[in-house]
Scaffold this motif. Structure first.
Motif, PDB file in Angstrom:
ATOM      1  N   ASP A  95       1.389  26.566-148.939  1.00 34.37           N
ATOM      2  CA  ASP A  95       2.466  27.471-149.902  1.00 34.37           C
ATOM      3  C   ASP A  95       3.780  27.872-149.239  1.00 34.37           C
ATOM      4  O   ASP A  95       3.615  27.814-148.048  1.00 34.37           O
ATOM      5  CB  ASP A  95       1.270  28.668-150.239  1.00 34.37           C
ATOM      6  CG  ASP A  95       1.877  29.546-151.486  1.00 34.37           C
ATOM      7  OD1 ASP A  95       3.003  29.748-151.491  1.00 34.37           O
ATOM      8  OD2 ASP A  95       1.084  29.482-152.424  1.00 34.37           O
ATOM      9  N   ASP A  96       4.479  27.529-150.179  1.00 39.39           N
ATOM     10  CA  ASP A  96       5.998  27.845-149.813  1.00 39.39           C
ATOM     11  C   ASP A  96       6.290  29.387-149.413  1.00 39.39           C
ATOM     12  O   ASP A  96       7.104  29.786-148.589  1.00 39.39           O
ATOM     13  CB  ASP A  96       7.079  27.465-150.718  1.00 39.39           C
ATOM     14  CG  ASP A  96       7.180  25.892-150.889  1.00 39.39           C
ATOM     15  OD1 ASP A  96       6.406  25.114-149.982  1.00 39.39           O
ATOM     16  OD2 ASP A  96       7.558  25.539-151.713  1.00 39.39           O
ATOM     17  N   SER A  97       5.164  30.187-149.883  1.00 40.66           N
ATOM     18  CA  SER A  97       5.119  31.789-149.700  1.00 40.66           C
ATOM     19  C   SER A  97       3.951  32.345-149.648  1.00 40.66           C
ATOM     20  O   SER A  97       3.575  33.129-150.465  1.00 40.66           O
ATOM     21  CB  SER A  97       6.257  32.357-150.638  1.00 40.66           C
ATOM     22  OG  SER A  97       6.503  33.685-150.507  1.00 40.66           O
ATOM     23  N   PRO A  98       3.185  31.987-148.537  1.00 40.99           N
ATOM     24  CA  PRO A  98       1.762  32.568-148.612  1.00 40.99           C
ATOM     25  C   PRO A  98       1.634  33.950-148.360  1.00 40.99           C
ATOM     26  O   PRO A  98       0.492  34.467-148.852  1.00 40.99           O
ATOM     27  CB  PRO A  98       1.210  31.789-147.305  1.00 40.99           C
ATOM     28  CG  PRO A  98       2.453  31.580-146.525  1.00 40.99           C
ATOM     29  CD  PRO A  98       3.641  31.221-147.421  1.00 40.99           C
ATOM     30  N   ALA A 112       1.249  26.540-143.691  1.00 45.69           N
ATOM     31  CA  ALA A 112      -0.368  26.490-143.789  1.00 45.69           C
ATOM     32  C   ALA A 112      -1.057  27.714-143.929  1.00 45.69           C
ATOM     33  O   ALA A 112      -0.586  28.780-143.266  1.00 45.69           O
ATOM     34  CB  ALA A 112      -0.793  25.879-142.497  1.00 45.69           C
ATOM     35  N   TYR A 113      -1.957  27.947-144.600  1.00 46.21           N
ATOM     36  CA  TYR A 113      -2.821  29.171-144.705  1.00 46.21           C
ATOM     37  C   TYR A 113      -4.325  28.982-144.700  1.00 46.21           C
ATOM     38  O   TYR A 113      -4.760  27.754-145.081  1.00 46.21           O
ATOM     39  CB  TYR A 113      -2.384  30.122-145.773  1.00 46.21           C
ATOM     40  CG  TYR A 113      -2.718  29.741-147.014  1.00 46.21           C
ATOM     41  CD1 TYR A 113      -4.169  30.168-147.495  1.00 46.21           C
ATOM     42  CD2 TYR A 113      -2.046  28.963-147.673  1.00 46.21           C
ATOM     43  CE1 TYR A 113      -4.513  29.877-148.806  1.00 46.21           C
ATOM     44  CE2 TYR A 113      -2.639  28.254-149.146  1.00 46.21           C
ATOM     45  CZ  TYR A 113      -3.724  28.701-149.539  1.00 46.21           C
ATOM     46  OH  TYR A 113      -3.956  28.588-150.845  1.00 46.21           O
ATOM     47  N   ALA A 114      -5.006  29.957-144.369  1.00 49.35           N
ATOM     48  CA  ALA A 114      -6.415  29.965-144.817  1.00 49.35           C
ATOM     49  C   ALA A 114      -7.029  31.244-145.100  1.00 49.35           C
ATOM     50  O   ALA A 114      -6.340  32.186-144.774  1.00 49.35           O
ATOM     51  CB  ALA A 114      -7.187  29.301-143.361  1.00 49.35           C
ATOM     52  N   ASN A 164       1.204  33.239-136.215  1.00 48.29           N
ATOM     53  CA  ASN A 164       0.752  33.449-137.591  1.00 48.29           C
ATOM     54  C   ASN A 164       0.684  34.995-137.870  1.00 48.29           C
ATOM     55  O   ASN A 164       0.649  35.798-136.983  1.00 48.29           O
ATOM     56  CB  ASN A 164      -0.472  32.646-137.568  1.00 48.29           C
ATOM     57  CG  ASN A 164      -1.678  33.090-136.832  1.00 48.29           C
ATOM     58  OD1 ASN A 164      -2.045  34.163-136.765  1.00 48.29           O
ATOM     59  ND2 ASN A 164      -2.102  32.014-135.901  1.00 48.29           N
ATOM     60  N   ARG A 165       0.327  35.340-139.165  1.00 51.11           N
ATOM     61  CA  ARG A 165       0.196  36.499-139.635  1.00 51.11           C
ATOM     62  C   ARG A 165      -1.078  36.497-140.288  1.00 51.11           C
ATOM     63  O   ARG A 165      -1.366  35.787-141.023  1.00 51.11           O
ATOM     64  CB  ARG A 165       1.249  36.969-140.666  1.00 51.11           C
ATOM     65  CG  ARG A 165       2.685  37.359-139.755  1.00 51.11           C
ATOM     66  CD  ARG A 165       3.489  37.979-140.899  1.00 51.11           C
ATOM     67  NE  ARG A 165       4.025  37.074-141.781  1.00 51.11           N
ATOM     68  CZ  ARG A 165       4.462  37.579-143.105  1.00 51.11           C
ATOM     69  NH1 ARG A 165       4.283  38.874-143.430  1.00 51.11           N
ATOM     70  NH2 ARG A 165       4.745  36.858-143.867  1.00 51.11           N
ATOM     71  N   SER A 166      -1.947  37.875-140.254  1.00 50.14           N
ATOM     72  CA  SER A 166      -3.074  37.998-141.019  1.00 50.14           C
ATOM     73  C   SER A 166      -2.813  39.120-141.867  1.00 50.14           C
ATOM     74  O   SER A 166      -2.441  40.037-141.557  1.00 50.14           O
ATOM     75  CB  SER A 166      -4.152  38.406-140.203  1.00 50.14           C
ATOM     76  OG  SER A 166      -4.609  37.049-139.349  1.00 50.14           O
ATOM     77  N   ARG A 167      -3.151  39.175-143.174  1.00 48.65           N
ATOM     78  CA  ARG A 167      -3.172  40.293-144.064  1.00 48.65           C
ATOM     79  C   ARG A 167      -4.224  40.488-145.072  1.00 48.65           C
ATOM     80  O   ARG A 167      -4.716  39.260-145.525  1.00 48.65           O
ATOM     81  CB  ARG A 167      -1.962  40.230-144.995  1.00 48.65           C
ATOM     82  CG  ARG A 167      -1.524  41.215-145.954  1.00 48.65           C
ATOM     83  CD  ARG A 167      -0.222  40.827-146.687  1.00 48.65           C
ATOM     84  NE  ARG A 167       0.233  41.960-147.758  1.00 48.65           N
ATOM     85  CZ  ARG A 167       0.680  42.826-147.552  1.00 48.65           C
ATOM     86  NH1 ARG A 167       1.194  43.153-146.365  1.00 48.65           N
ATOM     87  NH2 ARG A 167       1.033  44.056-148.295  1.00 48.65           N
ATOM     88  N   LEU A 194     -11.042  40.255-148.024  1.00 50.60           N
ATOM     89  CA  LEU A 194     -10.441  38.895-148.079  1.00 50.60           C
ATOM     90  C   LEU A 194      -9.172  38.893-147.164  1.00 50.60           C
ATOM     91  O   LEU A 194      -8.302  39.631-147.633  1.00 50.60           O
ATOM     92  CB  LEU A 194     -10.083  38.322-149.447  1.00 50.60           C
ATOM     93  CG  LEU A 194      -9.757  36.998-149.631  1.00 50.60           C
ATOM     94  CD1 LEU A 194     -11.088  35.955-149.055  1.00 50.60           C
ATOM     95  CD2 LEU A 194      -9.372  36.653-150.889  1.00 50.60           C
ATOM     96  N   VAL A 195      -9.194  38.020-146.250  1.00 61.99           N
ATOM     97  CA  VAL A 195      -8.015  38.005-145.381  1.00 61.99           C
ATOM     98  C   VAL A 195      -7.371  36.784-145.667  1.00 61.99           C
ATOM     99  O   VAL A 195      -7.847  35.653-145.706  1.00 61.99           O
ATOM    100  CB  VAL A 195      -8.538  38.145-143.866  1.00 61.99           C
ATOM    101  CG1 VAL A 195      -7.368  38.023-142.939  1.00 61.99           C
ATOM    102  CG2 VAL A 195      -9.161  39.361-143.624  1.00 61.99           C
ATOM    103  N   ARG A 196      -6.082  36.578-145.650  1.00 64.98           N
ATOM    104  CA  ARG A 196      -5.316  35.523-145.684  1.00 64.98           C
ATOM    105  C   ARG A 196      -4.477  35.402-144.397  1.00 64.98           C
ATOM    106  O   ARG A 196      -3.667  36.274-143.711  1.00 64.98           O
ATOM    107  CB  ARG A 196      -4.260  35.430-146.825  1.00 64.98           C
ATOM    108  CG  ARG A 196      -3.266  34.163-146.659  1.00 64.98           C
ATOM    109  CD  ARG A 196      -2.649  33.885-148.134  1.00 64.98           C
ATOM    110  NE  ARG A 196      -3.346  33.472-148.964  1.00 64.98           N
ATOM    111  CZ  ARG A 196      -2.828  32.731-150.098  1.00 64.98           C
ATOM    112  NH1 ARG A 196      -1.560  32.532-150.275  1.00 64.98           N
ATOM    113  NH2 ARG A 196      -3.669  32.275-150.943  1.00 64.98           N
ATOM    114  N   ILE A 197      -4.385  34.080-143.633  1.00 66.03           N
ATOM    115  CA  ILE A 197      -3.806  34.058-142.256  1.00 66.03           C
ATOM    116  C   ILE A 197      -2.946  32.804-142.554  1.00 66.03           C
ATOM    117  O   ILE A 197      -3.182  32.033-143.211  1.00 66.03           O
ATOM    118  CB  ILE A 197      -4.798  33.757-141.205  1.00 66.03           C
ATOM    119  CG1 ILE A 197      -4.049  33.634-139.991  1.00 66.03           C
ATOM    120  CG2 ILE A 197      -6.025  32.740-141.453  1.00 66.03           C
ATOM    121  CD1 ILE A 197      -4.742  33.617-138.728  1.00 66.03           C
TER     122      ILE A 197
END
Length: 243
Positions: A95-98, A112-114, A164-167, A194-197
């Motif tokens: 994503d260009d802005s995850p 990149a994200y997961a 990376n960042r996690s939120r 739900l966490v997005r990294i």
């Protein structure tokens, strides 16, 4: 490795290394008072265990409420303080802005994200922590960032993790919001989020989401410091096997 990157790694370890329990909790939680205590590393002290890479974030209350997504097998980990977490990988992508605050990208790159489900497996509040790190093949990392892409034992040699960042992006299955405890956030008993990294540095837009994976490797969560994969749902595993 840059000084700012080392500082980021140390900051997360100092945050992750705090030992704390909830303060007095009353009302809807109905669980009696719990004595709070902290043992924090001094600012000039070296961390007692290897620092995780990603910066940590959380939404104030834990995000909107939604149903839990389908995940791969749950990986259960426990910290030296006895905090128990369950992790179930849900999906990966680009994503260009995850995440909020993502910076504009050079042409031909993306982030990149997961996403994964993070659960407090205990019947007491525990410190919010983000055990998983995002790994991807080195070939998708621009040459300017390759010195910051760190390999880890137990993870395939051609893969590494960028800063990376996690939120937390959502509360799952009716879970209550996070509990504020000073500068820390606590996960209520049995709660899931739900966490997005996401990577903080751009990667090649050619990357296949099936090549993005989650591993737990920090010594707080693994006794031998070898990476343990948090596996995606079976359909993603089959996609990788068929490549």
């Amino acid at each position: 490795m840059s000084n700012s990157y080392r500082s980021q790694r140390r900051r997360k370890q100092r945050n992750a290394g705090k030992v704390g329990l909830a303060g007095a909790l009353t009302g809807a939680l109905g669980i009696g008072a719990v004595v709070a205590g902290y043992v924090a590393l001094k600012p000039d002290a070296e961390p007692s265990s290897p620092p995780a890479i990603g910066a940590q974030e959380s939404t104030q209350g834990g995000g909107a409420v939604t149903d839990a997504p389908r995940t791969g097998p749950t990986l259960n980990v426990t910290t030296p303080e006895g905090y128990g977490y369950g992790l179930g990988a849900a999906r990966a992508g680009t994503d260009d802005s995850p995440l909020p605050g993502s910076t504009p990208l050079p042409k031909g790159t993306t982030y990149a994200y997961a996403e994964y489900v993070l659960t407090n497996t205990q019947q007491r509040p525990i410190l919010l922590d983000f055990p998983a790190d995002l790994f991807l093949p080195l070939k998708y990392v621009p040459s300017s960032a390759r010195k910051r892409c760190m390999p880890q034992p137990g993870v395939p040699e051609d893969m590494c993790t960028l800063p990376n960042r996690s939120r937390i992006t959502a509360r799952l299955n009716g879970s209550p919001g996070l509990i504020a405890d000073g500068a820390d956030k606590l996960m209520p008993p049995g709660s899931s989020y739900l966490v997005r990294i996401a990577t903080e540095l751009p990667v090649s837009a050619r990357i296949d989401p099936a090549d993005i994976r989650l591993y737990v490797w920090n010594a707080r969560f693994t006794s031998d410091r070898k990476g343990i994969e948090v596996q995606m749902p079976e359909r993603d595993s089959e996609s990788r096997a068929g490549r």
